[in-house]
Design an enzyme around this catalytic site. Sequence first.
Site, PDB file in Angstrom:
ATOM      1  N   PRO A  98       0.825  -1.215   0.000  1.00 38.02           N
ATOM      2  CA  PRO A  98       0.000   0.000   0.000  1.00 38.02           C
ATOM      3  C   PRO A  98       0.860   1.266   0.000  1.00 38.02           C
ATOM      4  O   PRO A  98       1.811   1.343   0.788  1.00 38.02           O
ATOM      5  CB  PRO A  98      -0.822  -0.101   1.288  1.00 38.02           C
ATOM      6  CG  PRO A  98      -0.291  -1.243   2.050  1.00 38.02           C
ATOM      7  CD  PRO A  98       0.618  -2.055   1.188  1.00 38.02           C
ATOM      8  N   GLY A 102       4.149   3.577   5.044  1.00 41.09           N
ATOM      9  CA  GLY A 102       5.309   3.322   5.899  1.00 41.09           C
ATOM     10  C   GLY A 102       5.958   2.001   5.545  1.00 41.09           C
ATOM     11  O   GLY A 102       6.936   1.591   6.173  1.00 41.09           O
ATOM     12  N   GLY A 104       7.380   1.237   2.657  1.00 44.70           N
ATOM     13  CA  GLY A 104       8.446   1.336   1.664  1.00 44.70           C
ATOM     14  C   GLY A 104       8.012   1.095   0.234  1.00 44.70           C
ATOM     15  O   GLY A 104       8.805   0.613  -0.590  1.00 44.70           O
ATOM     16  N   SER A 105       6.761   1.447  -0.081  1.00 42.65           N
ATOM     17  CA  SER A 105       6.269   1.203  -1.441  1.00 42.65           C
ATOM     18  C   SER A 105       7.094   1.955  -2.493  1.00 42.65           C
ATOM     19  O   SER A 105       7.492   1.383  -3.515  1.00 42.65           O
ATOM     20  CB  SER A 105       4.786   1.591  -1.479  1.00 42.65           C
ATOM     21  OG  SER A 105       4.439   2.162  -2.680  1.00 42.65           O
ATOM     22  N   SER A 106       7.386   3.238  -2.246  1.00 41.78           N
ATOM     23  CA  SER A 106       8.100   4.014  -3.276  1.00 41.78           C
ATOM     24  C   SER A 106       9.499   3.459  -3.497  1.00 41.78           C
ATOM     25  O   SER A 106       9.972   3.365  -4.637  1.00 41.78           O
ATOM     26  CB  SER A 106       8.149   5.498  -2.911  1.00 41.78           C
ATOM     27  OG  SER A 106       8.899   5.692  -1.738  1.00 41.78           O
ATOM     28  N   ALA A 107      10.177   3.035  -2.425  1.00 41.95           N
ATOM     29  CA  ALA A 107      11.530   2.487  -2.584  1.00 41.95           C
ATOM     30  C   ALA A 107      11.487   1.161  -3.334  1.00 41.95           C
ATOM     31  O   ALA A 107      12.321   0.905  -4.207  1.00 41.95           O
ATOM     32  CB  ALA A 107      12.181   2.305  -1.218  1.00 41.95           C
ATOM     33  N   ALA A 108      10.505   0.312  -3.005  1.00 42.68           N
ATOM     34  CA  ALA A 108      10.407  -0.988  -3.692  1.00 42.68           C
ATOM     35  C   ALA A 108      10.144  -0.785  -5.183  1.00 42.68           C
ATOM     36  O   ALA A 108      10.729  -1.469  -6.031  1.00 42.68           O
ATOM     37  CB  ALA A 108       9.306  -1.826  -3.050  1.00 42.68           C
ATOM     38  N   ASP A 149      15.325   2.706   3.223  1.00 43.35           N
ATOM     39  CA  ASP A 149      14.259   2.033   2.474  1.00 43.35           C
ATOM     40  C   ASP A 149      14.793   1.346   1.209  1.00 43.35           C
ATOM     41  O   ASP A 149      14.497   0.172   0.960  1.00 43.35           O
ATOM     42  CB  ASP A 149      13.148   3.023   2.086  1.00 43.35           C
ATOM     43  CG  ASP A 149      12.313   3.468   3.276  1.00 43.35           C
ATOM     44  OD1 ASP A 149      12.715   3.183   4.425  1.00 43.35           O
ATOM     45  OD2 ASP A 149      11.256   4.094   3.051  1.00 43.35           O
TER      46      ASP A 149
HETATM   47  C1  MEV Z   1      10.790   6.290   6.113  1.00 43.46           C
HETATM   48  O1  MEV Z   1      10.479   4.939   5.769  1.00 43.46           O
HETATM   49  C2  MEV Z   1      11.650   6.359   7.335  1.00 43.46           C
HETATM   50  C3  MEV Z   1      12.085   7.752   7.797  1.00 43.46           C
HETATM   51  O2  MEV Z   1      13.084   7.505   8.819  1.00 43.46           O
HETATM   52  C4  MEV Z   1      12.676   8.595   6.689  1.00 43.46           C
HETATM   53  C5  MEV Z   1      14.030   8.100   6.203  1.00 43.46           C
HETATM   54  O3  MEV Z   1      14.664   7.240   6.830  1.00 43.46           O
HETATM   55  O4  MEV Z   1      14.460   8.617   5.141  1.00 43.46           O
HETATM   56  C6  MEV Z   1      10.949   8.516   8.451  1.00 43.46           C
END
Ligand code: MEV
Length: 318
Positions: A98, A102, A104-108, A149
């Site tokens: 989703p 939180g 990590g969708s954009s990184a994946a 991420d």
């Molecule tokens: C984001 O998944 C985690 C944060 O610590 C940002 C980052 O590490 O760049 C909030």
Amino acid sequence: MSAVASAPGKVILVGEHFVVENEPAIAVAINLRARVRATKVEGEGVEVRSRELGLAQVFRGDEPRSSPLYPVYFAAKVTMEYIGVESPLRVEVFSDIPPASGMGSSAAVAVATVAAVAKALGVKLAEDEISRLAYRAEEIVHGKPSGIDNTISTYGGAIAYRKTEGFLRLEADFSPIRLVLADSGLPRSTGEMVARVRRLKAKYPRVFEPLYHAAGRLAIEAGKAIEAGNFRALGELMNVNHGLLSAIGVSNEVLERLVYRAREAGALGAKITGAGGGGFIVALCEKGSEERVAKALREVSSRVFVVDVSGEGVRYEE
Ligand code: MEV
């Protein structure tokens, strides 16, 4: 020529936000993945399609960066520049993760895009090259991310990460536990939350320094607990970490309710995961207790996932 690559989402077990200021943090890859198919096509530009967002757009280089598909285009563009091969492309994104959760969708998506685009153009990149290029796309989405991420999504498994030192793989057996994730239903942007925390930290440096120091020590203790298979201690440390995240201003009433409900239903520990302000909470559960925790969370959250830690990072698919 066409190539498909996939990469996992992640859960930060301890240390989000603090990791931006070079404290250590611990993340695990999970068994929800983003898949990307890159295809060489006739014509010009890079056409990006996202099944989940129901969007398609052709990029030729001068589009506004605010388009939700721009980071995918940007990941394709930096990859082509890096390998020195340019071609018109179609890039299709299919993701189980989703967005803005939180997890990590954009990184994946960035990691899978880099791998798929390079392979479609005849180049197989090493993991460190994939992670570095994906980081550049992450900068477009989040400003100045820590890099945790894209690293966990590339390498998979469990890692301890520190911005200036890179990552250490944790030797851990996660088979006794499962993770339950519950949606607060509140939208949020990682970049904005990171900026908000930074502003508060700049205002009260003497108060924030010991909090950051405590978070760093906590991540080291959590790493030891994970390697010893002591998930009870990990759960307790996750609870303390949630308190620190509340202290730096990224919790709210909805997130607190979810966290306390998970703990009351028997989770070993529960906390915000990722940037907070919205998104999901994560509950660490002993196998056998995850359904009870998930049921309790479903009463107050419209989306609950039960996931496993996954050893697999980025991979090519047939
Ligand atoms: C984001 O998944 C985690 C944060 O610590 C940002 C980052 O590490 O760049 C909030």
